[in-house]
Design an enzyme around this catalytic site. Sequence first.
Site, PDB file in Angstrom:
ATOM      1  N   ASP A 300       0.857  -1.188   0.000  1.00 25.71           N
ATOM      2  CA  ASP A 300       0.000   0.000   0.000  1.00 25.71           C
ATOM      3  C   ASP A 300       0.897   1.242   0.000  1.00 25.71           C
ATOM      4  O   ASP A 300       2.110   1.170   0.203  1.00 25.71           O
ATOM      5  CB  ASP A 300      -0.979  -0.028   1.186  1.00 25.71           C
ATOM      6  CG  ASP A 300      -2.234   0.802   0.893  1.00 25.71           C
ATOM      7  OD1 ASP A 300      -2.184   1.646  -0.027  1.00 25.71           O
ATOM      8  OD2 ASP A 300      -3.255   0.598   1.574  1.00 25.71           O
ATOM      9  N   GLU A 500     -10.884   6.707   3.999  1.00 27.07           N
ATOM     10  CA  GLU A 500      -9.876   6.131   4.901  1.00 27.07           C
ATOM     11  C   GLU A 500      -9.979   6.722   6.311  1.00 27.07           C
ATOM     12  O   GLU A 500     -11.077   7.006   6.787  1.00 27.07           O
ATOM     13  CB  GLU A 500      -8.475   6.294   4.292  1.00 27.07           C
ATOM     14  CG  GLU A 500      -8.390   5.579   2.933  1.00 27.07           C
ATOM     15  CD  GLU A 500      -6.987   5.518   2.383  1.00 27.07           C
ATOM     16  OE1 GLU A 500      -6.054   5.193   3.124  1.00 27.07           O
ATOM     17  OE2 GLU A 500      -6.826   5.768   1.173  1.00 27.07           O
TER      18      GLU A 500
HETATM   19  C1  BGC Z   1      -5.238   3.022   0.158  1.00 30.93           C
HETATM   20  C2  BGC Z   1      -5.407   1.978  -0.911  1.00 30.93           C
HETATM   21  C3  BGC Z   1      -5.212   2.576  -2.280  1.00 30.93           C
HETATM   22  C4  BGC Z   1      -3.869   3.265  -2.339  1.00 30.93           C
HETATM   23  C5  BGC Z   1      -3.533   3.855  -3.693  1.00 30.93           C
HETATM   24  C6  BGC Z   1      -4.020   3.888  -0.042  1.00 30.93           C
HETATM   25  O1  BGC Z   1      -4.065   5.026   0.778  1.00 30.93           O
HETATM   26  O2  BGC Z   1      -5.176   2.389   1.417  1.00 30.93           O
HETATM   27  O3  BGC Z   1      -6.670   1.365  -0.793  1.00 30.93           O
HETATM   28  O4  BGC Z   1      -5.327   1.585  -3.257  1.00 30.93           O
HETATM   29  O5  BGC Z   1      -3.864   4.306  -1.370  1.00 30.93           O
HETATM   30  O6  BGC Z   1      -4.215   5.020  -3.951  1.00 30.93           O
END
Ligand code: BGC
Length: 614
Positions: A300, A500
Amino acid sequence: MYPRFILPLALLLTPFTASAAEAPLYQFMQPGSEIDRRAHALVQQMTLEEKIGQMTQVDSRALLDHADLTKYAIGSVLSGGSSDPKTGNTAKDWADHYDYFQRPALQTRLKIPILYGIDAVHGHNNVIGATLFPHNIGLGATRNPALLEELGRATAREIAATGIDWTFAPAVIVGRDERWGRTYESFAEEPGLVGELGAAYIRGLQTAQLAGPTAILACAKHFLGDGGTTGGVDQGDTRMEEPELRKLFLAPYVPAIRAGVATIMVTYNSWNGNKLHGHKHLLTDVLKNELGFRGFLISDYAAIDQLPGDFKSDIETSINAGLDMIMIPHGADRKPNTYIEFINDLKELVQAGRVPMSRIDDAVERILRVKLESGLFEHPLADPRLLPEVGSAAHRELARRAVRESLVLLKNEKQALPLAKTAKHLVLAGNGADNLGRQCGGWTIDWQGSPGRPTEGTTILEGFKQSLGAATQVTYSADASNLAGADAVVVVLAEEPYAEGKGDRRDLRLTAAELAILRSAKAGGAPVVLVLLSGRPLILGEALDLADAVVAAWLPGTEGRGVADVLLGAYAPTGKLSFSWPRNMEQIPINVGDHPYDPLFPFGYGLTYGQIRK
Ligand code: BGC
C-alpha cells in the site's frame, strides 16, 4: 442464507492448485504454462537494475524526471487518490496521460511496458464524466453476484477507454466496526458474502481472457485483517488468534484467488502488533504457498515506511516477507526522490546478500507473468475508439439499476411508501437531496470526495423531477421549513464525504441539526420519508419515530434517479442489510453471529412494498 462462516477451515488449508476441480482460468495461475516459461526466460535476460525497476511503482506526480521511466526501467506507475493528469481530468486527458507514461517504457532495452494502476473503486471514479456506481456497502445490500459481475465489466470498459491496465479493486474488506472510515468499501460484515461478491466483481473486471481489449487487472485488498482493527481505527491493530483471523478475513481471498485475481494489495494494519507489510508467515507461507496465489503482491501507499527501522530496513523486511512490487509515492514526510532511494537501496541489499536473488527473481517472474498474459506487450497504448464507453448511457442505466437494488427499506408505516405518483406536491429536504458530491462520497474525483457537483450525474431531486410529470410539483427546502401544500416530505440526510482514516468517527448519531429538520418535516403533518446517504449504519435515535418510512440508500453514486424509481414505486425495494444496524453507540461493534445479538435491524433485514400503488 449466508452461514456465519461459509468456508470450512479445511478448504482454506488446501492449496488452490491441488484442490481445484476446474482448470485454472489463466496461464499465470498454472505452473509450467507457456506464460510461465516466457516470464522465466525474460527474467534470465535481465540485469539486477532491470529487475528492481520492475518491482518499483511510482506515483505519476512523484516522478522527478520523465526520463527516469526509461533510465530505471520502472515497472509500474499509479495515480494515487488525487493524482490527476496535469492537462485536465477528462477521459481523453487520462488516455493521453497514460500514453505519455507508457511510451518511455517502450524505449527501454527489453521494451517491457509499465502497468498503470488506479483506484477505480466505484466506477472509474477519478475521471470527470465517468459513471459512478454505488460504493461497496450498497452493492453488498443487493446480494446479487450477477449484477456485481456486470458492474465489474462496465467499470473495466470505462477504465480501458483511458488506457489504464489495473484497478486497486475490489476491496474484499470484512468491515466489523462501523466507526471505521472505510466501512463503505466493504461489501458486508460477513466473509462468505464478501467473497462471493468480490469474486463476481473480479470476473467482471478480468473476463475469461486477460488479454481482451477491455479486460482490466483486479487487485483484492487489503491483506489481511483490515476490517477488524480494535475500535475501528484505520491502519490499527487486529487482535485475535489465527483461526479467527482465517475465518473472518482470509476466507474471501479463497474465492478471489479462485476467480484468478491477478494482484493482491497488502494492508497498512497490524495483526497482534505486527505490521502486515513485514509478515512473512501470512504473505508467503499462507497466501502464496498455502493458498497457491501466483499473481503478485503490491504494497500500500508508503506503507513499508511504517515498518520499524529506517527505509532501507523497511525494504529488506517487506521484500523478504513476500512483497513483489512497492508503491512509492511522494509524501510530505519523505523526500521526492524516494523511488531512486528504493532502487539504490534494494540493489545494495541484494549485493550484500540481505535480499536473496531468488526472491527478486520470484517477484519479477510474478509481475512479468501478469504483464505477459494481460496483452500489454501486444497493445501497450490506449485505444481512442473506446473513449465513448466513459459515462455511456448503457452504463448509467446499469448504475441506476444498481442503485435501485441497493436500497434497503428499514421502516414503512402508514403506507408512506411508495409515494403516490398522483401527488400534487412533493417536498425534498436535507443536505443530500440535491448534492451529487454527497451521494457519491469519498473516492470521487478526489481521494476525499467533496460536496457539490464534482462530476456529471443526476441528484436525487433531479431524479424526482425527471420521473414525475408536470402534474406533480417538486420543490426543495433545505431545512424542511417550507412545506406548504406538501403531500409528502422526503428528507435526505447525508454524511460529508470522507475516505480512509479521515472518516473514522467515535460518534455515529444523527446530529441535533439533522433531527431538527426531521422535526420540522413532521410538524407539517404530511408523511415523512427519511433517506439516509451514508457509508455505514448511523444511529437513528429519535429519527426512527419522527419518520414514517426510512430508507438506507448508502452512497449511491451518480445515478440518483434510481432512488426516485423506488420511492415512487416504479420498483419495489429488494435490498437486504449486509451490516447489522446498531441501536446505539454502546452496541458497536455488533456483527451477525454475536451472542447476544440484538441490533435495531439484523443482518439480512429489508422490507419491501406489498401492493405497489401505480
Ligand atoms: C489506500 C489503498 C489505495 C492506495 C492507492 C491507499 O491510501 O489504502 O486502498 O489503493 O492508497 O491510492
